[in-house]
Write an enzyme that holds these catalytic residues in place. Structure first.
Site, PDB file in Angstrom:
ATOM      1  N   ASP A   2       3.543 -14.898   2.191  1.00 30.35           N
ATOM      2  CA  ASP A   2       4.816 -14.297   3.094  1.00 30.35           C
ATOM      3  C   ASP A   2       4.764 -12.946   2.466  1.00 30.35           C
ATOM      4  O   ASP A   2       4.930 -11.987   3.189  1.00 30.35           O
ATOM      5  CB  ASP A   2       5.842 -15.143   3.125  1.00 30.35           C
ATOM      6  CG  ASP A   2       6.641 -14.853   3.881  1.00 30.35           C
ATOM      7  OD1 ASP A   2       6.948 -14.548   4.889  1.00 30.35           O
ATOM      8  OD2 ASP A   2       8.136 -14.820   3.139  1.00 30.35           O
TER       9      ASP A   2
ATOM     10  N   GLU B  60      -1.464 -15.308  11.694  1.00 28.19           N
ATOM     11  CA  GLU B  60      -2.253 -17.168  10.905  1.00 28.19           C
ATOM     12  C   GLU B  60      -3.444 -16.515  11.061  1.00 28.19           C
ATOM     13  O   GLU B  60      -4.603 -17.309   9.828  1.00 28.19           O
ATOM     14  CB  GLU B  60      -1.558 -17.646  11.120  1.00 28.19           C
ATOM     15  CG  GLU B  60       0.458 -17.717  11.392  1.00 28.19           C
ATOM     16  CD  GLU B  60       1.250 -18.137  10.079  1.00 28.19           C
ATOM     17  OE1 GLU B  60       0.420 -18.096   9.069  1.00 28.19           O
ATOM     18  OE2 GLU B  60       1.838 -18.443   9.762  1.00 28.19           O
TER      19      GLU B  60
ATOM     20  N   ASP C 196      -0.596 -16.401   5.158  1.00 24.26           N
ATOM     21  CA  ASP C 196       0.348 -16.628   5.404  1.00 24.26           C
ATOM     22  C   ASP C 196       0.106 -14.927   6.911  1.00 24.26           C
ATOM     23  O   ASP C 196      -0.599 -14.329   6.296  1.00 24.26           O
ATOM     24  CB  ASP C 196       1.062 -16.328   5.405  1.00 24.26           C
ATOM     25  CG  ASP C 196       3.035 -16.809   5.987  1.00 24.26           C
ATOM     26  OD1 ASP C 196       2.657 -17.712   6.698  1.00 24.26           O
ATOM     27  OD2 ASP C 196       3.807 -16.572   5.605  1.00 24.26           O
ATOM     28  N   GLY C 197       0.735 -15.270   7.817  1.00 22.33           N
ATOM     29  CA  GLY C 197       1.602 -13.875   8.735  1.00 22.33           C
ATOM     30  C   GLY C 197       2.480 -13.780   9.288  1.00 22.33           C
ATOM     31  O   GLY C 197       2.935 -15.051   9.287  1.00 22.33           O
TER      32      GLY C 197
ATOM     33  N   ASP D  81       0.877 -22.602   6.546  1.00 16.71           N
ATOM     34  CA  ASP D  81       2.295 -22.882   6.879  1.00 16.71           C
ATOM     35  C   ASP D  81       2.317 -22.765   8.242  1.00 16.71           C
ATOM     36  O   ASP D  81       3.240 -23.340   9.456  1.00 16.71           O
ATOM     37  CB  ASP D  81       2.889 -22.468   6.606  1.00 16.71           C
ATOM     38  CG  ASP D  81       3.025 -20.794   7.036  1.00 16.71           C
ATOM     39  OD1 ASP D  81       2.650 -20.667   7.878  1.00 16.71           O
ATOM     40  OD2 ASP D  81       4.470 -20.233   6.161  1.00 16.71           O
TER      41      ASP D  81
ATOM     42  N   HIS E 267       7.865 -21.553   3.409  1.00 23.40           N
ATOM     43  CA  HIS E 267       9.586 -21.403   2.802  1.00 23.40           C
ATOM     44  C   HIS E 267      10.450 -22.482   2.721  1.00 23.40           C
ATOM     45  O   HIS E 267      11.453 -22.927   2.421  1.00 23.40           O
ATOM     46  CB  HIS E 267      10.873 -20.483   4.159  1.00 23.40           C
ATOM     47  CG  HIS E 267       9.919 -19.888   5.167  1.00 23.40           C
ATOM     48  ND1 HIS E 267       9.757 -18.563   4.449  1.00 23.40           N
ATOM     49  CD2 HIS E 267       9.366 -19.125   5.912  1.00 23.40           C
ATOM     50  CE1 HIS E 267       9.547 -17.252   5.328  1.00 23.40           C
ATOM     51  NE2 HIS E 267       9.061 -17.992   6.145  1.00 23.40           N
TER      52      HIS E 267
END
Length: 163
Positions: free
Chosen positions: A134, A47, A9-10, A69, A124
């Site tokens: 995250d 990301e 995740d970024g 994501d 999320h």
């Protein structure tokens, strides 16, 4: 080939703004977490860097499943858009430059020795590894001594007509 799972995740506080990435590598019972923060960057760059750092951590060719994501990454790979951009000199079409070509180049090179599969997960949404990535990414932004995203700054300077 060893089967490895990479979760990524970024995050960015502002876009552009301070950013960070979080990466989790899983191989059997082994788990490795990676994260770093940058002074000024974009969410898409973070990301991409999350995936890059995960692949860079591998010491031999592996069968790798990458969970992200980011539709930007997953679709660009799975729909083969990134290969088209590369073949067109990093242009999305005749007028529009493909962004983040420096990172896409790194990613494509890193993918070469591995058998990779990219899977999209909804961010999320309670996915444990995505939530942890995250957290790692957002915490990285808060650390002192953030790194410089030099390529982003170079690209931005040219676009802003500074150099």
């Amino acid at each position: 080939m060893k089967k490895v799972y990479i979760y990524t995740d970024g995050a960015c506080s502002g876009n552009p703004g301070p950013g960070g990435y979080g990466t989790i590598l899983k191989y059997n019972q082994h788990i490795k977490e990676l994260s770093e923060g940058y002074k000024l960057t974009t969410n898409n760059r973070m990301e991409l860097l999350a995936v890059i750092k995960g692949l860079e951590a591998l010491k031999e060719p592996c069968e790798v499943t990458i969970y992200s994501d980011s539709k930007y990454i997953v679709d660009a790979i799975n729909q083969k858009w990134v290969y088209k951009w590369k073949n067109q000199g990093w242009m999305r079409n005749s007028k529009e430059k493909a962004l983040n070509s420096d990172l896409w180049e790194r990613l494509l090179q890193l993918m070469e020795p591995h058998k990779t599969q990219f899977l999209w997960v909804k961010g999320h949404s309670g996915h444990p590894e995505n939530e942890r990535c995250d957290f790692l990414a957002t915490e990285a932004i808060k650390k002192p001594h953030l790194l410089d995203d030099e390529e982003f700054m170079k690209e931005r300077s040219v676009e802003d007509g500074l150099f």
